[in-house]
Design a protein around this motif. Sequence first.
Motif, short mmCIF file in Angstrom:
data_model
loop_
_atom_site.label_atom_id
_atom_site.label_comp_id
_atom_site.label_asym_id
_atom_site.label_seq_id
_atom_site.Cartn_x
_atom_site.Cartn_y
_atom_site.Cartn_z
N HIS A 93 -52.85 81.67 6.47
CA HIS A 93 -52.33 80.35 6.08
C HIS A 93 -53.51 79.40 5.88
O HIS A 93 -53.83 78.60 6.75
CB HIS A 93 -51.36 79.84 7.15
CG HIS A 93 -50.61 78.62 6.73
ND1 HIS A 93 -51.02 77.35 7.06
CD2 HIS A 93 -49.47 78.48 6.02
CE1 HIS A 93 -50.16 76.48 6.56
NE2 HIS A 93 -49.20 77.14 5.93
N ARG A 102 -46.13 78.68 11.57
CA ARG A 102 -45.01 79.10 12.41
C ARG A 102 -43.70 78.43 11.97
O ARG A 102 -42.63 79.02 12.05
CB ARG A 102 -45.29 78.81 13.89
CG ARG A 102 -46.57 79.47 14.42
CD ARG A 102 -46.58 81.01 14.44
NE ARG A 102 -46.68 81.74 13.23
CZ ARG A 102 -47.81 82.21 12.66
NH1 ARG A 102 -48.98 81.98 13.19
NH2 ARG A 102 -47.76 82.91 11.54
N GLN A 103 -43.79 77.18 11.51
CA GLN A 103 -42.59 76.52 10.99
C GLN A 103 -42.23 77.08 9.61
O GLN A 103 -41.04 77.28 9.31
CB GLN A 103 -42.80 75.01 10.91
CG GLN A 103 -42.89 74.36 12.27
CD GLN A 103 -43.00 72.86 12.16
OE1 GLN A 103 -42.10 72.21 11.63
NE2 GLN A 103 -44.11 72.31 12.66
N GLN A 156 -44.75 68.80 7.47
CA GLN A 156 -45.21 69.62 8.60
C GLN A 156 -44.73 71.07 8.50
O GLN A 156 -45.42 71.99 8.92
CB GLN A 156 -44.72 69.04 9.93
CG GLN A 156 -45.38 67.76 10.33
CD GLN A 156 -44.68 67.13 11.53
OE1 GLN A 156 -43.59 67.55 11.94
NE2 GLN A 156 -45.30 66.09 12.08
N ASP A 184 -47.61 74.06 8.72
CA ASP A 184 -47.67 74.85 9.95
C ASP A 184 -47.07 76.24 9.69
O ASP A 184 -45.88 76.36 9.41
CB ASP A 184 -46.86 74.12 11.03
CG ASP A 184 -46.77 74.89 12.35
OD1 ASP A 184 -47.19 76.07 12.42
OD2 ASP A 184 -46.26 74.30 13.32
#
Length: 160
Positions: free
Chosen positions: A54, A36-37, A30, A34
């Motif tokens: 992304h 933002r991560q 994840q 993702d």
Amino acid sequence: MPVTNVSHDVEARTLTITAEFAAPITRIWQIYADPRQLEKIWGPPTYPATVVDHEFRPGGRVTYFMTSPEGEKFAGYWIIDSIDEPNGFSFRDGFADDDFTPVESLPVSRNDFTFTERDGHTVATFLSTYDSAEDLQKVLEMGVVEGASGAVNQIDDLVA
């Protein structure tokens, strides 16, 4: 610390970082899926990343910049070659100028990130291959071992 081993092989033109995380493989996956991560772990702690694009799919492009403590921005890009969710992915990572055009004079690495689950933990292998021993040497001199290790070590805090 999650990083358990770092090695480079000039003859094979490779840099390998191995790490183990107290999280299942899907949780580690994840982080990369993702943006933002990904921002929380891609740059070293003192050079946080900002992901601009992304497209996390084969043929997709990820663009980002890292910001130095002095506010300087250093751009980079990935071209995603393959994805095997949640076991890993392959991509090319290069340096870019401010509009994310590749900087041809700087090395591009071919990367294979693989994740395997063991006893509820995830073992990650980050393998980077360079076109020449000189390219590998250049990024070693630029601090890639310290920077990449510092970035990987941030994953534990994110998954805690």
